[in-house]
Scaffold this motif. Sequence first.
Motif, mmCIF file in Angstrom:
data_model
loop_
_atom_site.group_PDB
_atom_site.id
_atom_site.type_symbol
_atom_site.label_atom_id
_atom_site.label_comp_id
_atom_site.label_asym_id
_atom_site.label_seq_id
_atom_site.Cartn_x
_atom_site.Cartn_y
_atom_site.Cartn_z
ATOM 1 N N LEU A 224 -10.581 -1.710 10.619
ATOM 2 C CA LEU A 224 -9.654 -0.662 9.943
ATOM 3 C C LEU A 224 -9.600 0.534 10.975
ATOM 4 C CD1 LEU A 224 -11.363 -1.304 6.412
ATOM 5 C CD2 LEU A 224 -9.056 -1.355 6.918
ATOM 6 N N LYS A 225 -8.319 1.214 10.346
ATOM 7 C CA LYS A 225 -7.975 2.531 10.950
ATOM 8 C C LYS A 225 -7.831 3.666 9.929
ATOM 9 C CE LYS A 225 -5.365 -0.264 14.538
ATOM 10 N NZ LYS A 225 -4.287 -0.509 15.276
ATOM 11 N N PRO A 226 -7.906 4.855 10.283
ATOM 12 C CA PRO A 226 -7.512 5.830 9.346
ATOM 13 C C PRO A 226 -6.155 5.570 8.689
ATOM 14 C CG PRO A 226 -8.688 6.756 11.136
ATOM 15 C CD PRO A 226 -8.475 5.353 11.405
ATOM 16 N N GLN B 44 -8.180 1.975 -4.447
ATOM 17 C CA GLN B 44 -8.258 2.924 -3.234
ATOM 18 C C GLN B 44 -8.796 2.708 -2.201
ATOM 19 O OE1 GLN B 44 -6.455 6.207 -3.100
ATOM 20 N NE2 GLN B 44 -6.992 6.001 -0.968
ATOM 21 N N VAL B 45 -8.254 2.856 -0.771
ATOM 22 C CA VAL B 45 -9.066 2.380 0.331
ATOM 23 C C VAL B 45 -8.883 3.484 1.053
ATOM 24 C CG1 VAL B 45 -8.722 1.058 2.465
ATOM 25 C CG2 VAL B 45 -8.403 -0.141 0.106
ATOM 26 N N THR B 46 -10.001 4.093 1.651
ATOM 27 C CA THR B 46 -10.221 5.135 2.420
ATOM 28 C C THR B 46 -10.916 4.731 3.542
ATOM 29 O OG1 THR B 46 -10.021 6.284 0.529
ATOM 30 C CG2 THR B 46 -10.976 7.461 2.552
ATOM 31 N N VAL B 47 -10.300 4.969 4.915
ATOM 32 C CA VAL B 47 -10.829 4.772 5.982
ATOM 33 C C VAL B 47 -11.182 6.102 6.685
ATOM 34 C CG1 VAL B 47 -10.848 3.606 8.361
ATOM 35 C CG2 VAL B 47 -9.614 2.607 6.191
ATOM 36 N N THR C 240 -5.347 3.999 5.227
ATOM 37 C CA THR C 240 -5.915 4.691 4.030
ATOM 38 C C THR C 240 -4.684 4.728 3.025
ATOM 39 O OG1 THR C 240 -7.430 6.026 4.994
ATOM 40 C CG2 THR C 240 -6.587 6.821 2.851
ATOM 41 N N GLY C 241 -5.149 4.434 1.964
ATOM 42 C CA GLY C 241 -4.046 4.478 0.601
ATOM 43 C C GLY C 241 -4.322 3.570 -0.467
ATOM 44 N N ARG D 125 0.911 -1.157 0.015
ATOM 45 C CA ARG D 125 0.086 -0.155 -0.057
ATOM 46 C C ARG D 125 0.663 1.295 0.005
ATOM 47 N NH1 ARG D 125 -2.518 -0.661 5.937
ATOM 48 N NH2 ARG D 125 -0.462 0.138 7.332
ATOM 49 N N GLN D 126 0.277 2.233 -0.570
ATOM 50 C CA GLN D 126 0.988 3.659 -0.528
ATOM 51 C C GLN D 126 0.000 4.726 -0.027
ATOM 52 O OE1 GLN D 126 2.792 4.422 -4.317
ATOM 53 N NE2 GLN D 126 4.368 5.842 -3.434
#
Length: 116
Positions: A85-87, A111-114, A90-91, A38-39
């Motif tokens: 999941l935690k903020p 894209q994963v956004t928390v 995100t990435g 992830r980035q």
Amino acid sequence: QVRLVESGGGLAQPGGSLRLSCEVPGMVSRFNVLGWYRQAPGKEREWVASITEHELANYADSVKDRFTISRDKAKNTVNLQMNGLKPEDTGVYYCNGVGPRGTNTWGQGTQVTVSS
């Protein structure tokens, strides 16, 4: 050239879950190790988890006990179940395959956004 295609990203609330999937054509014969990276914005790409052809899984400390990587040989997919999941999770998540000669193949990312 083999293409890896990720899916399953999106928006989740803190504490929620997402499941990522990566289509891996010829998975059993082409790759010894499959993994997820992830980035995050402004940061370098980092390793998240990997699984070998012998089903040995390893995880980054930051995701251990929350994420689970698995392979489905019938569907030629490698999956990442993400719970709690935690903020900071995100990435953009990338699927990766390592072949017998050490060559790397990457997907285009999902894209994963928390966020609440």
